[in-house]
Design a protein around this motif. Structure first.
Motif, PDB file in Angstrom:
ATOM      1  N   TYR A  13       0.831  -1.201   0.000  1.00 45.36           N
ATOM      2  CA  TYR A  13       0.000   0.000   0.000  1.00 45.36           C
ATOM      3  C   TYR A  13       0.868   1.255   0.000  1.00 45.36           C
ATOM      4  O   TYR A  13       0.573   2.239  -0.688  1.00 45.36           O
ATOM      5  CB  TYR A  13      -0.927   0.006   1.215  1.00 45.36           C
ATOM      6  CG  TYR A  13      -1.903  -1.147   1.238  1.00 45.36           C
ATOM      7  CD1 TYR A  13      -2.462  -1.628   0.058  1.00 45.36           C
ATOM      8  CD2 TYR A  13      -2.272  -1.755   2.432  1.00 45.36           C
ATOM      9  CE1 TYR A  13      -3.352  -2.688   0.070  1.00 45.36           C
ATOM     10  CE2 TYR A  13      -3.163  -2.809   2.455  1.00 45.36           C
ATOM     11  CZ  TYR A  13      -3.701  -3.277   1.270  1.00 45.36           C
ATOM     12  OH  TYR A  13      -4.580  -4.325   1.279  1.00 45.36           O
ATOM     13  N   LEU A  14       1.934   1.227   0.780  1.00 49.39           N
ATOM     14  CA  LEU A  14       2.845   2.367   0.791  1.00 49.39           C
ATOM     15  C   LEU A  14       3.499   2.551  -0.575  1.00 49.39           C
ATOM     16  O   LEU A  14       3.726   3.679  -1.023  1.00 49.39           O
ATOM     17  CB  LEU A  14       3.918   2.162   1.865  1.00 49.39           C
ATOM     18  CG  LEU A  14       3.424   2.134   3.319  1.00 49.39           C
ATOM     19  CD1 LEU A  14       4.582   1.846   4.260  1.00 49.39           C
ATOM     20  CD2 LEU A  14       2.759   3.454   3.689  1.00 49.39           C
ATOM     21  N   GLY A  15       3.795   1.431  -1.235  1.00 46.72           N
ATOM     22  CA  GLY A  15       4.369   1.517  -2.570  1.00 46.72           C
ATOM     23  C   GLY A  15       3.415   2.153  -3.561  1.00 46.72           C
ATOM     24  O   GLY A  15       3.818   2.971  -4.401  1.00 46.72           O
ATOM     25  N   LEU A  16       2.128   1.800  -3.482  1.00 46.01           N
ATOM     26  CA  LEU A  16       1.141   2.394  -4.383  1.00 46.01           C
ATOM     27  C   LEU A  16       0.971   3.884  -4.109  1.00 46.01           C
ATOM     28  O   LEU A  16       0.817   4.684  -5.042  1.00 46.01           O
ATOM     29  CB  LEU A  16      -0.197   1.665  -4.235  1.00 46.01           C
ATOM     30  CG  LEU A  16      -0.236   0.223  -4.760  1.00 46.01           C
ATOM     31  CD1 LEU A  16      -1.585  -0.420  -4.450  1.00 46.01           C
ATOM     32  CD2 LEU A  16       0.029   0.191  -6.259  1.00 46.01           C
ATOM     33  N   ILE A  17       1.002   4.260  -2.826  1.00 49.31           N
ATOM     34  CA  ILE A  17       0.923   5.685  -2.493  1.00 49.31           C
ATOM     35  C   ILE A  17       2.132   6.424  -3.056  1.00 49.31           C
ATOM     36  O   ILE A  17       2.019   7.526  -3.608  1.00 49.31           O
ATOM     37  CB  ILE A  17       0.830   5.872  -0.964  1.00 49.31           C
ATOM     38  CG1 ILE A  17      -0.500   5.312  -0.442  1.00 49.31           C
ATOM     39  CG2 ILE A  17       0.968   7.345  -0.585  1.00 49.31           C
ATOM     40  CD1 ILE A  17      -0.605   5.303   1.070  1.00 49.31           C
ATOM     41  N   GLY A  18       3.310   5.793  -2.942  1.00 45.54           N
ATOM     42  CA  GLY A  18       4.518   6.399  -3.490  1.00 45.54           C
ATOM     43  C   GLY A  18       4.440   6.571  -4.996  1.00 45.54           C
ATOM     44  O   GLY A  18       4.863   7.598  -5.538  1.00 45.54           O
ATOM     45  N   LEU A  19       3.870   5.577  -5.698  1.00 54.49           N
ATOM     46  CA  LEU A  19       3.724   5.689  -7.152  1.00 54.49           C
ATOM     47  C   LEU A  19       2.758   6.809  -7.529  1.00 54.49           C
ATOM     48  O   LEU A  19       2.971   7.518  -8.519  1.00 54.49           O
ATOM     49  CB  LEU A  19       3.240   4.360  -7.732  1.00 54.49           C
ATOM     50  CG  LEU A  19       4.275   3.235  -7.847  1.00 54.49           C
ATOM     51  CD1 LEU A  19       3.634   1.986  -8.422  1.00 54.49           C
ATOM     52  CD2 LEU A  19       5.453   3.664  -8.717  1.00 54.49           C
ATOM     53  N   CYS A  20       1.693   6.978  -6.738  1.00 55.86           N
ATOM     54  CA  CYS A  20       0.745   8.068  -7.014  1.00 55.86           C
ATOM     55  C   CYS A  20       1.423   9.428  -6.854  1.00 55.86           C
ATOM     56  O   CYS A  20       1.234  10.331  -7.684  1.00 55.86           O
ATOM     57  CB  CYS A  20      -0.459   7.961  -6.084  1.00 55.86           C
ATOM     58  SG  CYS A  20      -1.526   6.530  -6.402  1.00 55.86           S
ATOM     59  N   LEU A  21       2.212   9.575  -5.795  1.00 59.17           N
ATOM     60  CA  LEU A  21       2.935  10.834  -5.592  1.00 59.17           C
ATOM     61  C   LEU A  21       3.964  11.056  -6.693  1.00 59.17           C
ATOM     62  O   LEU A  21       4.145  12.182  -7.178  1.00 59.17           O
ATOM     63  CB  LEU A  21       3.619  10.826  -4.221  1.00 59.17           C
ATOM     64  CG  LEU A  21       2.688  10.815  -3.004  1.00 59.17           C
ATOM     65  CD1 LEU A  21       3.497  10.688  -1.712  1.00 59.17           C
ATOM     66  CD2 LEU A  21       1.831  12.077  -2.967  1.00 59.17           C
ATOM     67  N   LEU A  22       4.631   9.982  -7.101  1.00 60.86           N
ATOM     68  CA  LEU A  22       5.624  10.105  -8.166  1.00 60.86           C
ATOM     69  C   LEU A  22       4.957  10.452  -9.496  1.00 60.86           C
ATOM     70  O   LEU A  22       5.503  11.227 -10.292  1.00 60.86           O
ATOM     71  CB  LEU A  22       6.409   8.804  -8.288  1.00 60.86           C
ATOM     72  CG  LEU A  22       7.633   8.824  -9.202  1.00 60.86           C
ATOM     73  CD1 LEU A  22       8.663   9.828  -8.692  1.00 60.86           C
ATOM     74  CD2 LEU A  22       8.262   7.441  -9.305  1.00 60.86           C
ATOM     75  N   ALA A  23       3.769   9.886  -9.740  1.00 62.59           N
ATOM     76  CA  ALA A  23       3.037  10.218 -10.964  1.00 62.59           C
ATOM     77  C   ALA A  23       2.681  11.702 -10.986  1.00 62.59           C
ATOM     78  O   ALA A  23       2.793  12.367 -12.029  1.00 62.59           O
ATOM     79  CB  ALA A  23       1.776   9.366 -11.072  1.00 62.59           C
TER      80      ALA A  23
END
Length: 473
Positions: A13-23
């Motif tokens: 879940y933290l990884g998906l949040i990180g990808l959203c912020l990176l996007a």
């Protein structure tokens, strides 16, 4: 209560949040004009747009497109004419490739190196540069890792010709069509299946099918039209993986030498160990093949190879040389990762200046001259360009490929009849004959832009309008 909190904040879940912020960060740093696109990608986009809008276009004469045009079809059906949609799609391809690379590296090398390699890859300036340019590097990486996964599915299948087999051939054709580094796919699959010939019949079918696809794609795409020009010195461009756009820094040959040293140590160690993993072989082979045409797509693949195959070696070295404490076991690794991440984030952040200050590369500077000339829609405009797809994308007017050079000047002058502008780089060896022909057009064309990397010629007015004399009564 604590267990519920831990479950809510699981690493995935933290990884998906990180990808959203990176996007969000990627979107804020994209260039939203029509410049900086790879020529082959521009050709793919324009070809689909002309088909969807049913517009007669000279795109078909530019050259044979690569198979990314097939991947762009769903985009062009719903967002035809939107360049940002293609950039967002490329960003998703990058993120998807990074996630699959993480899973692959976790199985082969362990979770520690895979997590650090994936984070450094997504933070690297070259990743944003390739996404913004719709570069072939990120699509090649996607092909490599998907082919590796499909290869395992084919090997595990009990059927002689499973559906995964045909999908694998399609991905191989896609990789070969984009760049010479795509030849790493048939090379890696051939080595892998030759060394692990469990089922002789399946091995023969695989090698024969991949060989046929390779020969066919070489026949169709020989020359690989639309690639960026290769750097004169691969070391100078290799530093862009950490330093970012060459528009923002001087030649980073020092960083290039450092990265090249790490890359070739990584390649040498894995070749010495005779690795048999197809993804690893593809990355190593592509890094070597790319030296023949060192562009930013090669820089991206070389950086991926250094991260995913080099960090596990660094962990092994650190464990052998260090003590029993944390700094002894991981000190060198942590120092290198922290320094690399810091440099990457700082230089990736600087890429926003390219969009804000409307900075352009040498080719885009020439194209911008033509865009200004094409702004007057009432004036005739038919340009011949060395980069016709990129020029057409920026000007949205009639653009043709350059006429072929001819020993007969009369024939060449006839070929240029009707053209209003010509742009090319006379410094390139392949353009010397055309430059000599263009010199013979001094009576019909004049130079309106002369730059270190190219020239723009404009047709002179053949006749001047004169007022009619007053009638005598």
């Amino acid at each position: 209560m604590l267990s519920k909190i831990q479950e809510a904040f699981q690493p995935r879940y933290l990884g998906l949040i990180g990808l959203c912020l990176l996007a969000w960060a990627y979107l804020s740093m994209f260039s939203y004009d029509n410049y900086g696109i790879e020529e082959s990608a521009a050709l793919d986009i324009l070809l689909n747009w002309s088909i969807v809008h049913q517009i007669a276009s000279p795109v078909a004469f530019f050259g044979v497109p690569d198979l990314r045009a097939v991947m762009f079809i769903p985009l062009d059906m719903y967002w035809a004419g939107s360049l940002i949609a293609v950039k967002v799609f490329s960003m998703y391809i990058l993120f998807g490739a990074a996630l699959i690379m993480y899973r692959w590296s976790e199985e082969v090398h362990g979770s520690e190196s895979s997590m650090m390699a994936t984070a450094l890859l997504l933070l690297a300036p070259i990743s944003l540069m390739q996404t913004n340019a719709i570069g072939s590097g990120i699509y090649l990486l996607f092909c490599f890792v998907v082919i590796g996964w499909l290869n395992q599915m084919v090997r595990d299948s009990e059927k002689a010709l499973p559906s995964w087999f045909f999908l694998q051939l399609m991905m191989a054709a896609l990789a070969i069509s984009m760049h010479p580094m795509g030849l790493a796919v048939p090379l890696a699959l051939g080595i892998h299946w030759w060394r692990n010939a469990g089922d002789a019949g399946k091995t023969r079918r695989m090698i024969a099918s991949v060989s046929f696809v390779t020969i066919f794609m070489l026949f169709v795409r020989w020359g690989w039209y639309g690639m960026d020009d290769a750097a004169a010195n691969p070391l100078s461009i290799l530093g862009d993986s950490l330093l970012g756009s060459p528009l923002l820094h001087d030649t980073g040959i020092g960083f290039g030498i450092l990265i090249a040293a790490m890359l070739f140590i990584t390649i040498g160690m894995h070749l010495y160990r005779r690795i048999n993993d197809p993804v690893s072989i593809m990355l190593l082979s592509a890094s070597l093949i790319g030296l023949l045409h060192a562009d930013h797509a090669w820089v991206f693949i070389a950086w991926v190879t250094t991260l995913y195959l080099g960090l596990p070696l660094l962990i092994e070295l650190n464990e052998r040389l260090g003590g029993r404490n944390l700094m002894g076991q991981r000190g060198i690794l942590l120092l290198l990762v922290v320094c690399t991440a810091t440099i990457s984030m700082l230089n990736t952040r600087q890429l926003e200046l390219v969009a804000k200050q409307h900075l352009k590369g040498p080719v885009d500077m020439l194209i911008s001259v033509l865009e200004k000339e094409a702004a007057d829609t009432n004036a005739p405009f038919i340009a011949a360009s060395q980069w016709p797809a990129r020029t057409l994308l920026a000007c949205r007017r009639d653009v043709l490929p350059l006429p072929p050079a001819s020993d007969d000047l009369a024939t060449f002058q006839k070929q240029t009849t009707g053209l209003t502008h010509i742009t090319f780089n006379p410094q390139l060896e392949k353009m010397h004959a055309l430059a000599r022909n263009a010199a013979s057009l001094s009576t019909t064309f004049e130079t309106i832009a002369l730059m270190p990397d190219g020239v723009v010629l404009k047709a002179k007015k053949l006749a001047t309008e004169t007022p009619l004399p007053d009638s005598k009564h």
